[in-house]
Write a protein that holds these residues in place. Structure first.
Motif, mmCIF file in Angstrom:
data_model
loop_
_atom_site.group_PDB
_atom_site.id
_atom_site.type_symbol
_atom_site.label_atom_id
_atom_site.label_comp_id
_atom_site.label_asym_id
_atom_site.label_seq_id
_atom_site.Cartn_x
_atom_site.Cartn_y
_atom_site.Cartn_z
ATOM 1 N N ARG A 18 -4.095 9.881 -8.835
ATOM 2 C CA ARG A 18 -3.235 8.875 -8.451
ATOM 3 C C ARG A 18 -2.425 8.096 -9.690
ATOM 4 O O ARG A 18 -1.312 7.798 -9.386
ATOM 5 N N SER A 76 -1.939 -4.896 1.985
ATOM 6 C CA SER A 76 -2.049 -4.173 2.896
ATOM 7 C C SER A 76 -0.946 -4.180 4.200
ATOM 8 O O SER A 76 -0.296 -5.167 4.159
ATOM 9 N N THR A 80 0.454 5.792 -5.197
ATOM 10 C CA THR A 80 -0.346 5.835 -3.786
ATOM 11 C C THR A 80 -1.297 4.523 -4.119
ATOM 12 O O THR A 80 -2.620 4.839 -3.756
ATOM 13 N N VAL A 87 -1.870 -5.331 -4.605
ATOM 14 C CA VAL A 87 -1.427 -4.214 -3.558
ATOM 15 C C VAL A 87 -1.844 -4.932 -2.099
ATOM 16 O O VAL A 87 -2.846 -5.048 -2.000
ATOM 17 N N SER A 100 -12.196 7.000 -9.079
ATOM 18 C CA SER A 100 -11.317 6.213 -7.938
ATOM 19 C C SER A 100 -9.906 6.430 -8.268
ATOM 20 O O SER A 100 -9.362 6.178 -7.213
ATOM 21 N N THR A 133 0.794 -1.092 0.042
ATOM 22 C CA THR A 133 0.164 0.086 -0.017
ATOM 23 C C THR A 133 0.743 1.300 -0.074
ATOM 24 O O THR A 133 1.759 1.258 0.616
ATOM 25 N N GLY A 134 0.606 2.212 -0.689
ATOM 26 C CA GLY A 134 1.155 3.425 -1.051
ATOM 27 C C GLY A 134 2.368 3.447 -2.066
ATOM 28 O O GLY A 134 2.766 4.437 -2.557
ATOM 29 N N LYS A 166 -3.496 1.460 -3.476
ATOM 30 C CA LYS A 166 -4.394 0.854 -2.437
ATOM 31 C C LYS A 166 -4.787 -0.579 -2.748
ATOM 32 O O LYS A 166 -4.819 -1.040 -3.498
ATOM 33 N N PRO A 167 -5.119 -1.613 -1.599
ATOM 34 C CA PRO A 167 -5.546 -2.600 -1.745
ATOM 35 C C PRO A 167 -6.582 -2.816 -2.704
ATOM 36 O O PRO A 167 -6.804 -3.790 -3.398
ATOM 37 N N GLU A 168 -7.541 -1.967 -2.979
ATOM 38 C CA GLU A 168 -8.779 -1.685 -3.966
ATOM 39 C C GLU A 168 -8.430 -1.753 -5.297
ATOM 40 O O GLU A 168 -9.072 -1.754 -6.044
ATOM 41 N N ASP A 169 -6.959 -1.275 -5.496
ATOM 42 C CA ASP A 169 -6.524 -1.216 -6.767
ATOM 43 C C ASP A 169 -6.083 -2.521 -7.344
ATOM 44 O O ASP A 169 -5.826 -2.960 -8.528
#
Length: 122
Positions: free
Chosen positions: A66, A122, A84, A120, A62, A13-14, A86-89
């Motif tokens: 980024r 977490s 950046t 991704v 969404s 993440t990130g 995110k896990p949802e990516d």
């Protein structure tokens, strides 16, 4: 037009990744290029697009701010720069091509790459 997506992988993440989509066909500069993604159990969704000359881009809400799409017509390649993350990516990412402007509508794109997995953690 044959498209080959690459550059996927696992990041925290990130983190950041850059995906590439190379075209083996001629007249790459004649095609508007889109990026889409599909997570397990979900429908394919629009990520963003870039017009033929690279003069205009559009992004899903969404990923706005980024992700950035660019292209190098001399190299027959379009890029998806992802920051950046995110896990949802997490998804399989696809590139697609169409001569006419097709917006976020996947059904309008004629040519698709095989997809590249982005995970991704977490």
């Amino acid at each position: 037009v044959q498209l080959q997506a690459s550059g996927g992988g696992t990041v925290q993440t990130g983190g950041s990744l850059r995906l590439s989509c190379a075209s083996s066909g001629r007249a790459f500069g004649s095609y508007n290029m889109g990026w889409f993604r599909q997570a397990p159990g979900q429908e394919r969704e629009f990520v963003g697009l870039i017009t033929r000359s690279g003069g205009s881009t559009e992004y899903a809400d969404s990923v706005k701010g980024r992700f950035t799409i660019s292209r190098d017509n001399a190299k027959n390649t379009v890029y998806l720069h992802m920051n950046t993350l995110k896990p949802e990516d997490t998804a399989v990412y696809y590139c697609a091509a169409h001569r006419a402007y097709s917006g976020p509508y996947s059904a309008r794109y004629d040519y698709w790459g095989q997809g590249t997995q982005v995970t991704v953690s977490s």
